[in-house]
Write a protein that holds these residues in place. Structure first.
Motif, PDB file in Angstrom:
ATOM      1  N   LEU A 208       0.844  -1.181   0.000  1.00 32.70           N
ATOM      2  CA  LEU A 208       0.000   0.000   0.000  1.00 32.70           C
ATOM      3  C   LEU A 208       0.889   1.245   0.000  1.00 32.70           C
ATOM      4  O   LEU A 208       1.968   1.247   0.587  1.00 32.70           O
ATOM      5  CB  LEU A 208      -0.913   0.023   1.228  1.00 32.70           C
ATOM      6  N   TYR A 209       0.402   2.296  -0.650  1.00 31.25           N
ATOM      7  CA  TYR A 209       1.151   3.542  -0.698  1.00 31.25           C
ATOM      8  C   TYR A 209       0.346   4.602   0.043  1.00 31.25           C
ATOM      9  O   TYR A 209      -0.459   5.330  -0.533  1.00 31.25           O
ATOM     10  CB  TYR A 209       1.464   3.914  -2.148  1.00 31.25           C
ATOM     11  N   ILE A 210       0.572   4.622   1.355  1.00 40.52           N
ATOM     12  CA  ILE A 210      -0.132   5.528   2.252  1.00 40.52           C
ATOM     13  C   ILE A 210       0.698   6.792   2.399  1.00 40.52           C
ATOM     14  O   ILE A 210       1.891   6.727   2.699  1.00 40.52           O
ATOM     15  CB  ILE A 210      -0.358   4.860   3.623  1.00 40.52           C
ATOM     16  N   ASN A 211       0.083   7.925   2.180  1.00 38.26           N
ATOM     17  CA  ASN A 211       0.818   9.190   2.224  1.00 38.26           C
ATOM     18  C   ASN A 211       1.028   9.672   3.657  1.00 38.26           C
ATOM     19  O   ASN A 211       0.076   9.816   4.426  1.00 38.26           O
ATOM     20  CB  ASN A 211       0.081  10.257   1.420  1.00 38.26           C
ATOM     21  N   PHE A 212       2.306   9.920   3.990  1.00 35.29           N
ATOM     22  CA  PHE A 212       2.693  10.482   5.271  1.00 35.29           C
ATOM     23  C   PHE A 212       3.312  11.852   5.039  1.00 35.29           C
ATOM     24  O   PHE A 212       3.805  12.152   3.952  1.00 35.29           O
ATOM     25  CB  PHE A 212       3.725   9.587   5.967  1.00 35.29           C
ATOM     26  N   ASP A 213       3.314  12.682   6.086  1.00 40.54           N
ATOM     27  CA  ASP A 213       4.057  13.934   6.006  1.00 40.54           C
ATOM     28  C   ASP A 213       5.536  13.621   5.798  1.00 40.54           C
ATOM     29  O   ASP A 213       6.041  12.599   6.292  1.00 40.54           O
ATOM     30  CB  ASP A 213       3.872  14.762   7.281  1.00 40.54           C
ATOM     31  N   THR A 214       6.238  14.480   5.072  1.00 42.57           N
ATOM     32  CA  THR A 214       7.636  14.254   4.737  1.00 42.57           C
ATOM     33  C   THR A 214       8.478  14.032   5.984  1.00 42.57           C
ATOM     34  O   THR A 214       8.471  14.853   6.916  1.00 42.57           O
ATOM     35  CB  THR A 214       8.192  15.445   3.940  1.00 42.57           C
ATOM     36  N   ASP A 215       9.180  12.894   5.993  1.00 43.29           N
ATOM     37  CA  ASP A 215      10.103  12.531   7.081  1.00 43.29           C
ATOM     38  C   ASP A 215       9.410  12.461   8.438  1.00 43.29           C
ATOM     39  O   ASP A 215      10.041  12.623   9.474  1.00 43.29           O
ATOM     40  CB  ASP A 215      11.275  13.515   7.141  1.00 43.29           C
ATOM     41  N   LYS A 216       8.096  12.189   8.413  1.00 41.44           N
ATOM     42  CA  LYS A 216       7.341  12.060   9.652  1.00 41.44           C
ATOM     43  C   LYS A 216       6.460  10.823   9.579  1.00 41.44           C
ATOM     44  O   LYS A 216       6.317  10.192   8.530  1.00 41.44           O
ATOM     45  CB  LYS A 216       6.486  13.309   9.888  1.00 41.44           C
ATOM     46  N   ALA A 217       5.842  10.490  10.713  1.00 41.23           N
ATOM     47  CA  ALA A 217       4.982   9.316  10.774  1.00 41.23           C
ATOM     48  C   ALA A 217       3.513   9.684  10.841  1.00 41.23           C
ATOM     49  O   ALA A 217       2.665   8.808  11.043  1.00 41.23           O
ATOM     50  CB  ALA A 217       5.363   8.461  11.985  1.00 41.23           C
TER      51      ALA A 217
ATOM     52  N   VAL B  29      17.378   6.730   0.586  1.00 42.88           N
ATOM     53  CA  VAL B  29      17.879   8.087   0.727  1.00 42.88           C
ATOM     54  C   VAL B  29      18.038   8.417   2.214  1.00 42.88           C
ATOM     55  O   VAL B  29      17.112   8.219   3.003  1.00 42.88           O
ATOM     56  CB  VAL B  29      16.935   9.104   0.056  1.00 42.88           C
ATOM     57  N   GLY B  30      19.197   8.931   2.594  1.00 43.63           N
ATOM     58  CA  GLY B  30      19.422   9.301   3.985  1.00 43.63           C
ATOM     59  C   GLY B  30      20.093   8.207   4.790  1.00 43.63           C
ATOM     60  O   GLY B  30      20.558   7.182   4.255  1.00 43.63           O
ATOM     61  N   ASP B  31      20.132   8.400   6.091  1.00 44.45           N
ATOM     62  CA  ASP B  31      20.809   7.475   6.999  1.00 44.45           C
ATOM     63  C   ASP B  31      19.983   6.209   7.200  1.00 44.45           C
ATOM     64  O   ASP B  31      18.798   6.287   7.543  1.00 44.45           O
ATOM     65  CB  ASP B  31      21.022   8.177   8.344  1.00 44.45           C
TER      66      ASP B  31
ATOM     67  N   VAL C 213      14.088   3.586  11.844  1.00 48.78           N
ATOM     68  CA  VAL C 213      13.242   4.139  12.904  1.00 48.78           C
ATOM     69  C   VAL C 213      11.971   4.748  12.307  1.00 48.78           C
ATOM     70  O   VAL C 213      10.859   4.538  12.818  1.00 48.78           O
ATOM     71  CB  VAL C 213      14.026   5.203  13.703  1.00 48.78           C
ATOM     72  N   LEU C 214      12.128   5.498  11.210  1.00 44.98           N
ATOM     73  CA  LEU C 214      10.967   6.128  10.572  1.00 44.98           C
ATOM     74  C   LEU C 214       9.977   5.082  10.080  1.00 44.98           C
ATOM     75  O   LEU C 214       8.759   5.238  10.236  1.00 44.98           O
ATOM     76  CB  LEU C 214      11.425   7.003   9.407  1.00 44.98           C
ATOM     77  N   SER C 215      10.483   4.017   9.484  1.00 49.53           N
ATOM     78  CA  SER C 215       9.590   2.970   8.976  1.00 49.53           C
ATOM     79  C   SER C 215       8.829   2.294  10.118  1.00 49.53           C
ATOM     80  O   SER C 215       7.658   1.934   9.969  1.00 49.53           O
ATOM     81  CB  SER C 215      10.375   1.939   8.173  1.00 49.53           C
TER      82      SER C 215
ATOM     83  N   GLY D 263      12.895  -0.357   7.242  1.00 47.60           N
ATOM     84  CA  GLY D 263      13.739   0.633   6.587  1.00 47.60           C
ATOM     85  C   GLY D 263      13.874   0.361   5.094  1.00 47.60           C
ATOM     86  O   GLY D 263      12.893   0.088   4.400  1.00 47.60           O
ATOM     87  N   ASP D 264      15.141   0.392   4.603  1.00 46.03           N
ATOM     88  CA  ASP D 264      15.376   0.166   3.174  1.00 46.03           C
ATOM     89  C   ASP D 264      15.892  -1.235   2.886  1.00 46.03           C
ATOM     90  O   ASP D 264      16.470  -1.483   1.835  1.00 46.03           O
ATOM     91  CB  ASP D 264      16.351   1.214   2.634  1.00 46.03           C
ATOM     92  N   ALA D 265      15.671  -2.175   3.810  1.00 48.86           N
ATOM     93  CA  ALA D 265      16.257  -3.510   3.703  1.00 48.86           C
ATOM     94  C   ALA D 265      15.602  -4.390   2.637  1.00 48.86           C
ATOM     95  O   ALA D 265      16.225  -5.326   2.139  1.00 48.86           O
ATOM     96  CB  ALA D 265      16.187  -4.222   5.055  1.00 48.86           C
ATOM     97  N   LYS D 266      14.339  -4.091   2.271  1.00 45.09           N
ATOM     98  CA  LYS D 266      13.628  -4.962   1.326  1.00 45.09           C
ATOM     99  C   LYS D 266      13.019  -4.146   0.188  1.00 45.09           C
ATOM    100  O   LYS D 266      11.801  -4.033   0.072  1.00 45.09           O
ATOM    101  CB  LYS D 266      12.552  -5.767   2.061  1.00 45.09           C
ATOM    102  N   PRO D 267      13.852  -3.587  -0.680  1.00 41.12           N
ATOM    103  CA  PRO D 267      13.309  -2.802  -1.802  1.00 41.12           C
ATOM    104  C   PRO D 267      12.597  -3.699  -2.809  1.00 41.12           C
ATOM    105  O   PRO D 267      12.961  -4.865  -2.993  1.00 41.12           O
ATOM    106  CB  PRO D 267      14.556  -2.162  -2.419  1.00 41.12           C
TER     107      PRO D 267
END
Length: 342
Positions: A236-245, A279-281, A287-289, A316-320
């Motif tokens: 699902l592509y749920i829209n969140f505020d940028t860099d927030k939850a 993108v990013g650290d 943590v963000l995910s 995170g970015d572990a499973k693109p």
């Protein structure tokens, strides 16, 4: 042929040929041209019109006055690159559907449909400007194209709040290029062709008008259920505020469908996975995910879904699911996945 300011009113055409391939700069307008541009009788290509300087009223461009073409239309995009230009020398932008402005009469006219633009250096085609223009003009005439612009974009004030001004950042200005707009009117099709040229390069822009077709739909509870039954998970592509939850208002419909799914099948248990692009650290992304997965789970619990049926994990970015090399791939990776638990 006099030189005009050519404004391509299409964000996809923001590419600059000069940035792609170094060439000698185009000649600047001479003193005579500058004098003519500043005279009261001539609204200069470089002048930025003001609201007060625009005519009080202008006759609307009447498409019905353009004769219906009896010429055959070749396959889209109708106009090819000259022979001998390799891929490196071809600068192409295209979209199955886009919205932009062309000059019709003395107005900017918004057109929508399938779009493709071509640009190339005259030296790569071993053509003079006159020869290249004559080739394109002949082809447009064979299709039944009629020249329809009585002005150039920079001479026109916006017709509405939506139309871009000549110096708007969404437009591209090239002071050395001519601008000619043509319309090919078929019984069931309108084709707009813009031809631009200078002493160093040439460009064409083609728009085949067509109605918008909806290609994106809400992921419904039934669609989620079907995907979970067949694959065990659904993205699902749920829209969140940028860099927030925090879930944005336009992300709520997807959450509401998850609620319907869980209410429809009381035995269903789900793991909610949060995923990001690279993108990013990586530690921050993880943590963000997790926070985003927790936000979705919290919304479901607040709607009355039992906490025992849910689990949230941030990966995170572990499973693109796509390469992170461009924005399209990164967008696919920024997702929430529902995974069926046994």
């Amino acid at each position: 042929m006099s030189r005009y300011s050519a404004v391509i009113v299409l964000a996809a055409l923001s590419m600059s040929l000069a940035a792609c391939k170094p060439k000698a700069p185009a000649p600047q307008p001479d003193a005579a041209a500058s004098t003519a541009a500043s005279s009261p009788e001539s609204n200069a290509a470089g002048a930025t019109p003001t609201k007060d300087s625009a005519p009080a009223s202008q006759a609307q461009f009447d498409i019905e006055k353009v004769p219906v073409s009896k010429g055959a239309l070749p396959p889209f995009p109708y106009l090819e690159y000259p022979a001998g230009i390799n891929e490196e020398g071809r600068f192409t932008d295209k979209a199955n559907f886009d919205s932009l402005y062309v000059v019709a009469g003395k107005q900017l006219r918004k057109v929508e449909g399938r779009v493709e633009s071509h640009k190339f250096y005259l030296s790569d085609a071993n053509l003079s400007e006159a020869e290249a223009r004559r080739n394109y003009e002949n082809l447009i005439a064979q299709m039944g194209g009629v020249k329809v612009n009585e002005a150039i974009p920079s001479e026109l004030a916006p017709a509405s709040s939506e139309a871009p001004a000549a110096n708007d950042q969404k437009t591209r200005s090239d002071w050395s290029m001519s601008y000619d707009a043509y319309l090919v009117r078929k019984p069931d099709q309108l084709v707009w062709i813009v031809l631009m040229s200078s002493n160093s390069n040439i460009g064409t822009l083609v728009v085949a008008e067509q109605p918008f077709k909806q290609t994106v739909a809400f992921v419904t509870a039934d669609a989620m259920q079907s995907q979970l039954a067949s694959a065990g998970h659904v993205a699902l592509y749920i829209n969140f505020d940028t860099d927030k939850a925090s879930i944005r208002p336009d992300g709520r419909p997807a959450v509401d469908e998850i609620i319907k799914l869980l209410e429809k099948d009381p035995s269903l248990k789900l793991t909610i996975e949060g995923h990001t692009d690279n993108v990013g650290d990586p530690a921050h992304n993880k943590v963000l995910s997790q926070q985003r997965a927790d936000a979705v789970m919290g919304s479901l619990i607040a709607a009355g879904i039992a906490k025992e049926r849910l689990n949230a994990v941030g990966l995170g970015d572990a499973k693109p699911v796509a390469a992170n090399k461009d924005e399209e791939g990164r967008a696919r990776n920024r997702r929430v996945e529902l995974v069926k638990r046994t």
